[in-house]
Design an enzyme around this catalytic site. Structure first.
Site, mmCIF file in Angstrom:
data_model
loop_
_atom_site.group_PDB
_atom_site.id
_atom_site.type_symbol
_atom_site.label_atom_id
_atom_site.label_comp_id
_atom_site.label_asym_id
_atom_site.label_seq_id
_atom_site.Cartn_x
_atom_site.Cartn_y
_atom_site.Cartn_z
ATOM 1 C CB CYS A 158 17.035 11.178 -0.635
ATOM 2 S SG CYS A 158 17.345 9.709 0.004
ATOM 3 C CD GLN B 273 7.292 12.851 2.067
ATOM 4 O OE1 GLN B 273 6.665 12.772 3.217
ATOM 5 N NE2 GLN B 273 8.347 12.180 2.202
ATOM 6 C CG HIS C 225 13.556 12.576 -2.648
ATOM 7 N ND1 HIS C 225 14.187 11.802 -3.357
ATOM 8 C CD2 HIS C 225 13.580 12.021 -1.523
ATOM 9 C CE1 HIS C 225 14.323 10.668 -2.746
ATOM 10 N NE2 HIS C 225 14.041 10.757 -1.752
ATOM 11 C CE LYS D 180 8.271 8.743 0.414
ATOM 12 N NZ LYS D 180 9.275 8.590 1.153
ATOM 13 C CG ASP E 1 8.383 14.172 -5.846
ATOM 14 O OD1 ASP E 1 7.817 13.424 -5.447
ATOM 15 O OD2 ASP E 1 9.717 14.254 -5.327
HETATM 16 C C1 LIG Z 1 9.574 14.203 -1.966
HETATM 17 C C2 LIG Z 1 9.812 12.871 -2.290
HETATM 18 N N1 LIG Z 1 10.167 12.474 -3.556
HETATM 19 C C3 LIG Z 1 10.480 11.158 -3.790
HETATM 20 C C4 LIG Z 1 10.740 10.295 -3.015
HETATM 21 C C5 LIG Z 1 11.010 8.886 -3.316
HETATM 22 O O1 LIG Z 1 10.122 7.798 -3.374
HETATM 23 P P1 LIG Z 1 10.403 6.496 -3.568
HETATM 24 O O2 LIG Z 1 11.650 6.076 -2.896
HETATM 25 O O3 LIG Z 1 9.289 5.671 -2.975
HETATM 26 O O4 LIG Z 1 10.350 6.236 -5.031
HETATM 27 C C6 LIG Z 1 10.460 10.403 -1.601
HETATM 28 C C7 LIG Z 1 10.957 9.380 -0.842
HETATM 29 O O5 LIG Z 1 11.516 9.376 0.072
HETATM 30 C C8 LIG Z 1 10.251 11.803 -1.237
HETATM 31 O O6 LIG Z 1 10.160 11.966 -0.114
#
Ligand SMILES: Cc1ncc(COP(=O)(O)O)c(C=O)c1O
Lengths: 147, 415
Positions: B373, B212, B132, B235, B209
């Site tokens: 993203c 998900q 991401h 999430k 990370d």
């Molecule tokens: C795999 C992953 N990493 C990071 C994020 C970023 O999360 P946040 O926007 O809650 O900081 C997301 C959310 O879309 C994600 O799916």
């Protein structure tokens, strides 16, 4: 599904499937790129201007049905118009898709895009090619980004 | 009747689950809501909504400062939330649990406070091709600041990482491995355990990370032995604006604070400031108090509902959806890793994903269309965008049936 038919009218589906003037224009005097990061739409417009009259407009790119059909319809509408007329038409078109005006006869086929006003997130798709043409006419070198 | 009898005893009672999510009562364009945009953000159960309003209605005050009753109760609830998170992750200590705004802020904290002071020119950070943006851009920023280099583990056509290439990327200049646990764009579950072991064999710390993964898996950061783990409250059935960074105490203790201010100090004079101990050193300013409390309620909700039962149910839905999508002519699934979780990314021939999402919306079906993203993933698979359906505990096979008929409707409209 009536709402959908308002948005995706036959003319739009047709121009999406068989976009008109979908090619590069060797003789262009102006060109510009447009990018809609939200959906990844990309368009390049080519414009040939002679004595303040638009002789030809073409486009290339990749986008959703709304942006492709809008670009295609735009090219058919702008050919033969003066630069001043083109700018006026963009103003009217913008008002139409943002719900600030009703379709008028001057807009011709562009009126089929009126349904976009009920989908605020799609206004950028409908206006992407128009923004790019405007940038081209103003010799802007930076790509236009709508978001 | 017979269907119910074939279900395993620990199966999720989806009807009971759905009853706890008030938003599922809504209609969209006159149709019942079919919410399949869970990878973007998940809806909230009543227990979470009640915990947040309960905090504001009954005991809200600032934390860690007042000596009055409300502040003590607020502090107890906020610190209780930290303990809930610790249990959820099976961390060794609450000192290792730092509240952040979300995954993004957690990764930025590690980038600024762990990586930046350590990195020398030509040092390397390894990430994967399916990250991401939040696990790409912070490292790029650090590389710009330090002269370090970003190296990228390639992805195979099926959406799995190239493990051979991964091993070859690790070298004596590698200072950090930053890895997505579960891909939001493809659904790929990365084999993080062996990858961590390989990195550790070379003394390379690892950040996961987990944005998900946390909504779907039972996590155990000690068993994983990862050095840092990040996830987002919104999430995992909790509120937005709150998330977690887990870090091993030995690293966190060695890291400088990344923001200065109140709450993160022990004593301040104009000449010298002594920082507070962990975890407060990394929590400058008034935190998202009700957010942390809401997050704890969400994690409690997941645990009492049964994380494994949720995961099994979601896996069933994913397989059910995948099997049907494979039958539909002109539909292509992007991301076919052997191990997947929660996410079905797809394309319909000749129809832009944005148009798919608009048509779906008219049927009450909420999905995401776009680059998720993860623009490098889109580029790798040669598509500008995908449509993505993603499942949560409250989705049903009927939701998937509605999704499938919406696909047919798109094909008919654009046919
Ligand atoms: C795999 C992953 N990493 C990071 C994020 C970023 O999360 P946040 O926007 O809650 O900081 C997301 C959310 O879309 C994600 O799916």
């Amino acid at each position: 599904m009536d709402n959908l038919r308002d948005l995706y009218q036959e003319v739009i589906l047709d121009h999406n499937k068989r976009p008109r003037n979908f090619r590069m224009l060797e003789s262009c005097t102006h060109r510009a790129d447009g990018h809609n990061p939200l959906c990844g739409d990309r368009v390049t417009v080519f414009v040939e201007v002679d004595d303040a009259v638009i002789k030809a407009v073409t486009f290339q790119g990749q986008g959703c049905a709304i942006s492709t059909a809008s670009a295609s319809l735009m090219t058919t509408m702008l050919t033969g118009k003066t630069v001043a007329e083109a700018e006026r038409l963009f103003g009217q078109f913008y008002d139409l898709v943002t719900g600030h005006s009703q379709p008028s006869s001057a807009m011709g086929k562009l009126a089929v895009l009126a349904g976009v006003r009920d989908y605020p997130s799609r206004v950028k798709c409908a206006t992407l090619a128009w923004h790019a043409v405007q940038a081209a006419l103003h010799n802007q070198t930076e790509p236009v980004v709508t978001e | 009747m017979s269907a119910a009898m074939t279900l395993p005893p620990t199966a999720l009672d989806v009807t009971a689950v759905r009853a706890q999510f008030p938003i599922l009562q809504r209609t969209i364009h006159g149709k019942p809501l079919v919410y399949l945009d869970n990878a973007a953000s998940v809806q909230k159960p009543q227990a979470v909504i009640d915990a947040i309003s309960g905090c504001y209605q009954q005991y809200y005050a600032n934390v860690h400062r007042g000596v009055h009753a409300l502040s003590e109760q607020s502090t107890a609830a906020y610190e209780g939330a930290r303990e809930t998170v610790r249990q959820f992750l099976n961390a060794a200590s609450t000192q290792e649990i730092i509240f952040t705004r979300g995954t993004t802020e957690a990764i930025n904290l590690v980038a600024a406070s762990f990586a930046r002071p350590r990195l020398q020119p030509d040092d390397e950070i390894v990430i994967s091709a399916i990250e991401h943006h939040s696990n790409i851009v912070p490292w790029q920023m650090v590389c710009q600041q330090t002269g370090a280099k970003l190296r990228v583990i390639p992805v195979l056509d099926n959406g799995e990482l190239d493990q051979q290439a991964f091993v070859e990327l690790l070298n004596e200049r590698t200072r950090l491995l930053g890895l997505i646990h579960v891909s939001n764009a493809l659904g790929t579950v990365n084999p993080v355990q062996p990858m961590i072991a390989q990195a550790h064999a070379r003394g390379i710390p690892v950040l996961l990370d987990g944005a998900q993964a946390a909504p779907h898996f039972s996590l155990d950061v000690q068993a994983l032995d990862c050095d840092f783990y990040a996830f987002s409250g919104h999430k995992t059935y909790g509120p937005s604006g709150i998330g977690v960074l887990y870090g091993k105490a030995e690293w966190l203790n060695a890291m400088p604070p990344w923001q200065g201010g109140g709450d993160m100090i022990r004593s301040v004079t104009f000449e010298h400031t002594e920082y507070a101990p962990l975890p407060y050193k990394f929590e400058a300013g008034t935190p998202h108090i009700a957010g942390a409390i809401g997050l704890a309620a969400a994690l409690d909700w997941m645990c009492s509902t049964g994380i494994q039962a949720i995961a099994d149910h979601e896996q069933d839905l994913l397989e059910y959806a995948t099997a049907q999508f494979r039958q539909i002519p002109g539909v292509r699934i992007i991301g076919q890793a052997a191990e997947k979780s929660g996410v079905l990314s797809f394309l319909i021939d000749g129809v832009h994903p944005h148009d798919i999402a608009t048509v779906f919306d008219q049927s009450g079906v909420a999905i995401r269309a776009g680059h998720h993203c993860a623009q490098p993933v889109m580029e790798r698979f040669g598509v500008p965008a995908t449509a993505r359906a993603s499942v949560a505990a409250y989705n049903t096979r009927e939701d998937i049936d509605t999704l499938v008929s919406a696909v047919y409707h798109v094909k008919e409209l654009f046919g």
